[in-house]
Design a protein around this motif. Structure first.
Motif, PDB file in Angstrom:
ATOM      1  N   GLY A 137      -4.948   2.009  -4.069  1.00 17.27           N
ATOM      2  CA  GLY A 137      -5.309   0.596  -4.241  1.00 17.27           C
ATOM      3  C   GLY A 137      -4.624  -0.005  -5.449  1.00 17.27           C
ATOM      4  O   GLY A 137      -4.342  -1.203  -5.500  1.00 17.27           O
TER       5      GLY A 137
ATOM      6  N   THR B  57     -10.031  -5.305  -1.658  1.00 19.32           N
ATOM      7  CA  THR B  57     -11.207  -4.430  -1.691  1.00 19.32           C
ATOM      8  C   THR B  57     -10.827  -3.044  -2.164  1.00 19.32           C
ATOM      9  O   THR B  57     -11.464  -2.465  -3.063  1.00 19.32           O
ATOM     10  CB  THR B  57     -11.864  -4.341  -0.300  1.00 19.32           C
ATOM     11  OG1 THR B  57     -12.257  -5.645   0.120  1.00 19.32           O
ATOM     12  CG2 THR B  57     -13.091  -3.435  -0.348  1.00 19.32           C
ATOM     13  N   LYS B  58      -9.766  -2.489  -1.591  1.00 18.13           N
ATOM     14  CA  LYS B  58      -9.313  -1.155  -1.996  1.00 18.13           C
ATOM     15  C   LYS B  58      -8.815  -1.155  -3.438  1.00 18.13           C
ATOM     16  O   LYS B  58      -9.024  -0.197  -4.176  1.00 18.13           O
ATOM     17  CB  LYS B  58      -8.209  -0.669  -1.049  1.00 18.13           C
ATOM     18  CG  LYS B  58      -8.704  -0.337   0.352  1.00 18.13           C
ATOM     19  CD  LYS B  58      -7.598   0.267   1.201  1.00 18.13           C
ATOM     20  CE  LYS B  58      -8.130   0.688   2.565  1.00 18.13           C
ATOM     21  NZ  LYS B  58      -7.070   1.307   3.402  1.00 18.13           N
ATOM     22  N   THR B  59      -8.162  -2.240  -3.830  1.00 23.25           N
ATOM     23  CA  THR B  59      -7.664  -2.335  -5.199  1.00 23.25           C
ATOM     24  C   THR B  59      -8.811  -2.281  -6.191  1.00 23.25           C
ATOM     25  O   THR B  59      -8.764  -1.549  -7.189  1.00 23.25           O
ATOM     26  CB  THR B  59      -6.869  -3.647  -5.384  1.00 23.25           C
ATOM     27  OG1 THR B  59      -5.676  -3.584  -4.603  1.00 23.25           O
ATOM     28  CG2 THR B  59      -6.499  -3.865  -6.842  1.00 23.25           C
TER      29      THR B  59
ATOM     30  N   GLU C 278      -3.463 -12.236  -2.971  1.00 31.16           N
ATOM     31  CA  GLU C 278      -2.034 -11.927  -2.937  1.00 31.16           C
ATOM     32  C   GLU C 278      -1.214 -12.836  -3.842  1.00 31.16           C
ATOM     33  O   GLU C 278      -0.200 -12.414  -4.405  1.00 31.16           O
ATOM     34  CB  GLU C 278      -1.522 -12.011  -1.497  1.00 31.16           C
ATOM     35  CG  GLU C 278      -0.132 -11.432  -1.317  1.00 31.16           C
ATOM     36  CD  GLU C 278       0.224 -11.254   0.144  1.00 31.16           C
ATOM     37  OE1 GLU C 278       1.410 -10.964   0.421  1.00 31.16           O
ATOM     38  OE2 GLU C 278      -0.658 -11.398   1.010  1.00 31.16           O
TER      39      GLU C 278
ATOM     40  N   SER D 138      -8.797   4.342  -0.696  1.00 27.04           N
ATOM     41  CA  SER D 138      -8.416   3.389  -1.744  1.00 27.04           C
ATOM     42  C   SER D 138      -7.631   4.034  -2.884  1.00 27.04           C
ATOM     43  O   SER D 138      -7.405   3.404  -3.918  1.00 27.04           O
ATOM     44  CB  SER D 138      -9.683   2.726  -2.316  1.00 27.04           C
ATOM     45  OG  SER D 138     -10.407   2.073  -1.309  1.00 27.04           O
TER      46      SER D 138
ATOM     47  N   ASN E 117      -4.631  -5.218  -0.149  1.00 24.11           N
ATOM     48  CA  ASN E 117      -6.042  -5.132   0.226  1.00 24.11           C
ATOM     49  C   ASN E 117      -6.865  -5.186  -1.061  1.00 24.11           C
ATOM     50  O   ASN E 117      -7.012  -4.182  -1.763  1.00 24.11           O
ATOM     51  CB  ASN E 117      -6.322  -3.830   0.984  1.00 24.11           C
ATOM     52  CG  ASN E 117      -7.735  -3.767   1.535  1.00 24.11           C
ATOM     53  OD1 ASN E 117      -8.683  -4.180   0.886  1.00 24.11           O
ATOM     54  ND2 ASN E 117      -7.875  -3.245   2.740  1.00 24.11           N
TER      55      ASN E 117
END
Length: 301
Positions: A32, A73-75, A49, A29, A71
């Protein structure tokens, strides 16, 4: 709250930040949030998005190396890591202010720790801008270790040192260096794994370990040196019957066991979720135990 108590809380916050950083690395991440200090141009990152800036895939294409699929979650993993980092910086600042009232030596050590924290924040921006450039991430970790050492030192300025045999204190220092070397080797393995993941893809998780090079073999082999040296230290403390180090030797065995178990899980069970972050954090806890004990002791003939 006194300098001693708040300094301890600050140390816990730093370890929390290290754990968060480990989760960022293990989940991939790190990018992210492709910009810094904002995230996709926002102070509060997007959750979907449709909240992204117009033509974000073009704006951040170069920084994301073409990986423009959003993504959330990674952000948010990266964003939470940054929030904990900001909180840690605030805690170190408050610790420095309290240290000013406590004494000159405490203030100087805490102020140096604050400078390292600020330097690490700037380096964090470069980590993002350089797309996790090898070596920069390791330096990022070393600065965090420097902060830990300075704060441990500051917290023991006014405490009476515990006298122990020279051979025991020397062995503590040797183990401190050994675990530090192992941590650095581990960061090098992680950097190599980043390249493996890019090459083989995130869906080939079972193949990642098999494609790591010599640095992984060195890191894995060095684990035996870590284990043997710590067992020698544990035995030496017990033979010397140093009651003041009883908890230290016990904690070492407990955390060393956790470190070895997570290392084995990563090697043979395809890197289960959370194992990398726990492995790194526990290794740094062991390093902290050595630092704290070496600082608060002195030798006698």
């Amino acid at each position: 709250m006194t300098f001693q108590k708040f300094g301890f809380v600050t140390l816990l916050c730093i370890y929390l930040l290290i754990l968060a950083g480990g989760i960022v690395r293990s989940t991939g991440s790190g990018m992210g949030c492709p910009d810094w200090p904002k995230c996709f141009g926002r102070f509060i990152p997007p959750t979907k998005e449709s909240e992204l800036p117009l033509h974000y895939e073009i704006t951040y294409k170069e920084k994301l190396h073409g990986e423009v699929l959003f993504n959330p979650t990674k952000t948010w993993i990266e964003y939470i890591n940054r929030l904990i980092g900001a909180l840690t910086g605030l805690f170190v600042l408050i610790t420095t202010i309290l240290a000013f009232k406590s004494g000159k030596k405490e203030f100087i050590l805490s102020f140096l720790a604050l400078l390292l924290v600020l330097g690490n924040a700037v380096l964090g921006k470069y980590v993002v801008d350089s797309f996790l450039l090898p070596g920069v991430v390791t330096l990022h970790m070393l600065l965090s270790i420097g902060v830990l050492f300075l704060l441990f030192k500051a917290l023991h300025v006014k405490q009476s040192s515990i006298q122990i045999p020279t051979s025991v204190r020397t062995m503590i220092l040797i183990n401190l260096v050994i675990i530090l070397v192992q941590i650095i080797l581990g960061t090098q393995v992680r950097e190599e794994m980043d390249h493996v993941i890019v090459q083989y893809g995130e869906n080939a998780k079972s193949e990642w370990i098999g494609h790591l090079g010599n640095i992984y073999i060195i890191h894995r082999t060095f684990s035996w040196i870590v284990l043997i040296s710590h067992l020698i230290l544990w035995n030496k403390i017990n033979k010397s019957k140093i009651s003041s180090l009883k908890n230290y030797s016990t904690y070492l065995l407990v955390f060393l066991s956790i470190s070895l178990i997570t290392g084995i899980l990563m090697a043979y069970v395809n890197l289960p979720l959370g194992s990398q972050a726990i492995h790194l954090t526990i290794s740094l806890v062991i390093l902290g135990l050595h630092m704290n004990t070496w600082i608060k002791t002195s030798t006698h003939a």
